[in-house]
Design an enzyme around this catalytic site. Structure first.
Site, short mmCIF file in Angstrom:
data_model
loop_
_atom_site.label_atom_id
_atom_site.label_comp_id
_atom_site.label_asym_id
_atom_site.label_seq_id
_atom_site.Cartn_x
_atom_site.Cartn_y
_atom_site.Cartn_z
N GLU A 49 -34.31 -15.40 -38.92
CA GLU A 49 -34.41 -16.05 -39.92
C GLU A 49 -33.73 -14.82 -40.30
O GLU A 49 -34.21 -14.12 -41.96
CB GLU A 49 -35.96 -16.09 -40.07
N GLY A 80 -30.53 -26.58 -38.02
CA GLY A 80 -31.74 -27.80 -38.42
C GLY A 80 -32.72 -26.53 -39.18
O GLY A 80 -33.05 -27.38 -40.28
N GLN A 82 -25.80 -15.30 -35.48
CA GLN A 82 -26.82 -15.24 -36.21
C GLN A 82 -27.34 -14.70 -38.27
O GLN A 82 -27.69 -15.22 -38.61
CB GLN A 82 -28.08 -15.09 -35.61
#
Lengths: 330, 158, 734
Positions: C701, C236, C635
């Site tokens: 992030e 996404g 990540q």
């Protein structure tokens, strides 16, 4: 993307007849250009797709000083050929730096020669101005966003690039294209196969509708020649060239006895650099010579703001490949 | 225009009726209920739709289903045998060679072919010959680690 | 494996629990869903950027084989606007409202046919006659409307103007970052089906709870009559935070043709339909002492915005928090253009970091201070705006450990002083202070008579590892094996959850699971309150804990009994409890911390050819407690790869005349491939965060932030070229 008929003829003559008679028919080989244009981008409309992938035009045979490559030989198959590795190493390099392994298992040598430009203005039918798609409509790229575009052979009517890697060493080698049409067979040197955009960018090569490339004949390099292919791009792999150069040199006592040089990423067609070769032939293999050859090769470019940098980049690409092949330090 | 044809997928004959325009990818996904093969760009630029055709890795988005009649198609669903994961599948899990998992079937099919092609000799070689498979989650280092391990185990077992 | 309960930093590197499904192609993504009678939709998009539709001729399309409907603004029913969205503001305008065109690629029709091929062919037959007006394009276009301080989030402290005027050293430069496109590999898809007035949608979304609310509002049906399903999503990166017009159109089409309808966006449509990272420009002024103390920061950030859309591009959101500088002023600007609506793309705010961390690098050369030392001289020991203690901050440790692993001391400071063969070598670094939120989240946890636990929430796993960390947490807190826990998410019928976005979900869902697990133990004790056969009768929550599938006394583990025995004796199939978190808005006397990081990059540059390659990147990250070390590392690695793309490759280019995106394919918009990415070193430091109920801080992030500055600073170190615009491409390095 109207519905089309799919046919799979059994022999070459039958396939040639079928396409020659039908202006809305096209050959389908690896599909990596055609299906993209027909199904995805909607640039080409066809009434009939003639699948030639099972015709006996696949395979490589070696003569004394040439390699005969069936048009349906895939890029991976050609790259794996021992003669190519041994006697045409820059052909192998160009092959393996092109596309991706998956595409190279599909794309054929004949299809590679006939690949269409990647220009996004050509490939988007919602863009009105494209002389290649709609003759006389203009060129949106020349005032638009151009980076992966041509600077040699280009003009305001069209700056679409021929993005092949393989064809760069092939034009350097004076490869010959064998063609079959309804009227018989003919052969055309690859250097004379392509047509500069001129006033009709939609006409890209000398093929008549229905003519089929059956074979490409590639002269082998002399045993003592050295060759290399350099591809410069932003991404480390799986990208078309910003600039590229294929060079083959025969050097005797520090002097270039015979040079072959061609450029990719810069031309509306794969670009043989004959004037640069003339300058290199007989000249000492030194950086000064290389730079002079690069200057000659990039004479009179046609640039737009997005492609202006490619002039210097192409020169440096030429210098670097000549250095690499000759073993001269920068 | 419809065609009636048969694909040999994962060692099974699969008859199907489709449009002449149907790609191998859409035939697998929409006709044959083999949705493991993914559509990431549908233009030959991402590798998510990679399958093996007669043992070689190709892009199913740029192949017509009709072209593949009579040829052997292997998809991600055909990799595991008797419920046992293929070594590449197992290594992808161990090394976390994926995140969202969407590009994973294509990565794995490509990796299986790469090993067969003998192109796992070094990390650099693996990276180059896996570059036809985009991964937006950025699992590349883990993908390389997974392939490296299978290559090493394979050569040790020989 | 006890992490939360034992107060450890690193959770077990458990393999992804959804791994077997994903490696076999069996994980069902929205585009994989089919139904009997399902039909296909294809969008028609505007080919102008501004103006109106004069007329639509859909006759040929309607007559084409297999076509069921061609829906345009002329025949579409009026739809309500979507609701105001927490975090994000107003919803994107509903589609097919009128004949106005606001951007190139705007959806102007949706064609439904029996097959995908028929719908694709018919969509090309829809002829639209436009009345074109000159579009407003270009971030520096003087005719564009400019919004000032649009979110009320500008920072003001001290007197930046005065401090700049009197500073010993003043820095004043501008930065530009190209627009980027999220481009998850998974093409966004919607499969919509109506059962009477009930709408079931398989949707590429990062936020099922909000998607349900949006669709219910737009179609004016009760929320309970809308179900949004997304057990798996093909990435996404922010693109799935909104419920975009194409999803609404698909649901509308399904209602009108009364069949299940599938729409899969094409890759070019992924550039125009689901947001993108706004193009930004920044002007950054720093004032400093000659000793390297920052005395003033003035930061103006400008981003592009759609003509009638809303977005928050937090360029300077961390500027006031990153360093101990007494005088700070930030200014937010948005420029309205005829472009598709920008939205969040992994790490909004990373743009500001590029400017600040580049500027500090420049300052380090001006002052002759090592870049790392310069950052330490301005270290913010407490939150510089509020003066409150951080809930956790190990940035100093990030610098120390990162520099050590990287070998920062091997750097010779002179420009161009390091070489390897023909390649120039450059070292660069950046510090990272980033935000992260805890958001309200609910979950239901139950235990069944077979001893298995079931965790249910409307959260999603977009590749981040939600399934796995939720499984680990529930197993730990309930004393079960991982194999005994089943996590069910991606269904809006389940307990409301925040988005998988804003680096928030693992902490929010984890906090709710912790709460639910405690409540569930209480529920078991309640069942046993009158049960004289139980050794746990009359015990309180604090008396007990759980291990090996049983509840036992903290003081005496031999006293207890299994969940299964309790449920069997009481003839219960299962016992369930709800959990939630509602984060304290005031931070409980602390400055709630986001993650911190230090990034160290080594680049190689072929100066003749302008080639830039990343040789290695070391990331030292403080993200509080790490729930699963393996997935956390992934990540950071993955976000670093995206950062490499942002820095060296990615640029969404708008045609200056037409507003059409000139490179909307994966062949033209380049994202990194395997060969672009070296091995990436990641190390986690710090301690569990005090404000987070499970000690974790978001790390989805932070991995992208700082990559650009570290690489650009390394490029300067190698070549002496200071590049303040992204991406850094060959033509800039020639």
């Amino acid at each position: 993307m109207n519905a089309f008929e799919y046919v799979r003829p059994d022999d070459v003559a039958g396939a040639v007849t079928m396409v020659s008679r039908d202006p809305h028919a096209s050959y389908l080989a690896g599909g990596t250009t055609l299906l993209d244009l027909v199904l995805k981008d909607g640039v080409v409309e066809l009434g009939r797709v003639v699948d030639i992938t099972r015709l006996p035009l696949r395979g490589i045979s070696r003569g004394d000083d040439t390699l005969r490559v069936g048009a349906l030989t895939t890029m991976e198959e050609l790259a794996a050929d021992p003669t190519v590795t041994e006697r045409l190493p820059f052909v192998r390099e160009a092959l393996l730096l092109g596309a991706s392994p998956q595409l190279r298992n599909m794309a054929t040598v004949g299809g590679n020669i006939l690949q269409r430009t990647r220009c996004r203005y050509f490939r988007d039918p919602t863009v009105a101005a494209c002389n290649k798609r709609a003759p006389g409509s203009g060129c949106a790229a020349v005032t638009g966003v151009a980076r992966m575009h041509a600077i040699l052979g280009a003009r305001a009517a069209c700056i679409a690039l021929h993005a092949s890697d393989l064809c760069v060493p092939l034009v350097a080698l004076d490869a010959v294209v064998h063609i079959q049409g309804v009227g018989g067979k003919r052969s055309v040197p690859l250097t004379e196969f392509y047509v500069l955009p001129g006033d009709r960018p939609d006409i890209e090569n000398v093929l008549q509708h229905g003519e089929l490339i059956t074979e490409v004949e590639v002269p082998l390099l002399p045993v003592n020649a050295r060759s290399g292919y350099l591809k410069v791009r932003d991404r480390a792999s799986y990208e078309f060239a910003l600039t590229s150069a294929a060079a083959a040199l025969l050097i005797e006592d520090g002097t270039i006895a015979r040079a072959r040089l061609a450029l990719g990423g810069v031309g509306t067609i794969p670009r043989r650099a004959r004037e640069a070769e003339e300058l290199l032939n007989g000249a000492p293999a030194v950086n000064q010579t290389f730079r002079a050859a690069a200057e000659v090769a990039l004479r009179d470019p046609f640039t737009v703001s997005g492609t202006a940098f490619k002039v210097e980049l192409a020169k440096r690409t030429i210098v670097r490949i000549l250095q690499t092949v000759s073993g001269v330090q920068s | 225009m419809d065609i009636v044809s048969t694909l040999r997928v994962n060692r099974t004959e699969r008859p199907f009726t489709a449009d002449t325009r149907t790609t191998l990818l859409d035939a697998l996904r929409e006709q044959l209920d083999l949705t493991g093969t993914k559509k990431g760009c549908d233009q030959g630029a991402c590798g998510a739709c990679t399958v093996l055709l007669d043992g070689k890795r190709v892009l199913s988005c740029l192949s017509l289903a009709a072209q593949c009649e009579g040829r052997e198609v292997t998809t991600i669903e055909g990799l595991a045998r008797d419920g046992k994961l293929h070594p590449v599948q197992a290594a992808f899990i161990r090394h976390d060679g994926f995140q969202c998992g969407y590009c994973t079937p294509g990565q794995i099919m490509s990796a299986v072919a790469l090993l067969k092609e003998g192109r796992a000799g070094s990390d650099e070689e693996i990276r180059e010959f896996m570059s036809g498979n985009l991964c937006r989650c950025g699992a590349y280092p883990n993908i390389v680690a997974a392939i490296r391990e299978v290559a090493r185990l394979g050569s040790e077992s020989q | 494996m006890t992490v939360v309960t034992a107060n450890k930093l690193l959770g077990d590197p458990v393999d992804r629990v959804d791994g077997p499904l994903k490696v076999t192609g069996a994980a069902p993504y929205p585009s994989d869903v089919t139904y009997p009678g399902l039909v296909h939709a294809v969008l028609v998009q505007s080919t102008i950027a501004a103006g109106t539709i004069r007329s639509i001729d859909a006759a040929d399309a309607e007559a084409a084989p297999g076509v069921l409907a061609v829906i345009t603004h002329e025949n579409a029913p009026a739809l309500a606007e979507g609701p105001m969205t927490p975090l994000l503001g107003p919803a994107p305008p509903s589609p097919l409202k009128d004949n106005r065109i606001l951007h190139h690629g705007q959806h102007v029709a949706i064609v439904v046919a029996e097959t995908l091929e028929q719908a694709t062919a018919a969509a090309r037959l829809v002829r639209i006659d436009y009345e074109e007006t000159a579009p407003v394009l270009g971030i520096d276009n003087p005719e564009a409307a400019v919004l000032r301080n649009p979110w009320g989030l500008e920072t003001q402290r001290g007197d930046a103007a005065a401090a700049l005027a009197s500073a010993e050293v003043v820095y004043d430069e501008t930065f530009a970052i190209a627009a980027g496109t999220n481009n998850p590999l998974g093409l966004f898809a919607t499969v919509a089906r109506w059962e009477g007035d009930r709408l079931i949608v398989h949707e590429s979304t990062q936020w099922p709870t909000m998607a349900r609310q949006t669709l219910a509002t737009v179609f004016n049906v009760p929320e309970n009559d809308v179900q949004v399903l997304v057990p798996y999503l093909g990435g996404g990166f922010g693109a799935g935070l909104r419920t975009w017009p194409h999803a609404i159109l698909t649901a509308l089409a399904a209602r009108l043709v009364d069949r299940p309808v599938k729409l899969v966006l094409t890759r070019p449509q992924m550039f125009t339909s689901v947001g993108h990272r706004a193009e930004t420009t920044q002007r950054l002024r720093l004032g400093a002492t000659r000793a390297g103390r920052l005395v003033a920061i003035d930061h103006v950030g400008t981003s592009t915005l759609g003509a009638e859309a809303a977005n928050m591009e937090f360029i300077s959101i961390e500027t006031g928090a990153a360093y101990a500088c007494p005088n700070v002023a930030t200014h937010d600007r948005q420029v309205r253009l005829n472009i598709p609506s920008p939205g969040w793309m992994r790490g909004p705010g990373s743009e500001g970091n590029f400017a600040i961390e580049s500027a500090l690098d420049e300052l380090s050369y001006t002052l002759g201070i090592d870049p790392l030392e310069l950052r330490l001289r301005n270290y913010a020991e407490v939150h510089p705006q509020s003066g409150l203690p951080w809930s956790s901050k190990a940035l100093r440790e990030c610098y120390r450990v990162g520099a050590e692993r990287f070998g920062w001391t091997r750097r010779t400071p002179e420009i161009g002083s390091m070489r390897e063969g023909n390649w120039l070598v450059g070292y660069g670094m950046a510090g990272v202070t980033f935000g992260g939120a805890q958001l309200p989240c609910q979950v239901r946890v139950s235990i069944r008579r077979d001893g298995s636990a079931h965790v249910r929430s409307a959260a999603t796993d977009i590749g981040t590892g939600t399934y796995t960390v939720a499984t680990q947490l529930a197993a730990e807190l309930l004393g079960l094996d991982i194999g005994q826990v089943r996590v069910e998410i991606g269904d809006s019928d389940l307990a409301p959850a925040p988005p998988s976005g804003g680096s928030s979900l693992a902490t929010s869902l984890g906090g709710a699971i912790r709460d639910a697990a405690g409540n569930l133990l209480r529920a078991f004790l309640n069942v046993l309150a009158e049960d004289h056969r139980s050794p746990l009768q009359g015990r309180r929550r604090d008396d007990v804990t759980a291990a090996d599938g049983r509840i036992h006394l903290v003081d005496d583990p031999s006293v207890g009994e299994t969940y299964s025995d309790i449920l069997a004796r009481h003839e219960l199939d299962e016992l369930a409890a709800d959990g939630e978190i509602n984060p304290q808005a005031d931070g409980a006397g602390m400055a709630p911390s986001g993650p911190f990081a230090a990034r160290f990059a080594e680049v190689r540059i072929d100066a003749e050819l302008g080639l830039l390659r990343v040789a290695r990147i070391v990331s030292a990250v403080d993200a509080g407690r790490i729930l699963n070390e393996k997935l956390a590392r992934s990540q950071i690695i993955g976000a670093t790869v995206m950062g490499i793309g942002m820095t060296m490759l990615e640029e969404t280019i708008f045609d200056p005349g037409s507003g059409r995106i000139a490179n909307a394919t994966f062949g033209d918009y380049l994202i990194p491939v395997n060969a672009d990415v070296p091995d990436l070193d990641v190390v986690f430091v710090g301690e569990p965060d005090r404000f987070s109920p499970i000690g974790s801080k978001g790390l989805g992030e932070v991995g992208i932030v700082g990559v650009s500055a570290a690489i650009a600073n390394a490029v300067y170190h190698a070549t002496g070229r200071r590049i303040r615009s992204l991406p850094i491409t060959i033509d800039q390095l020639l």
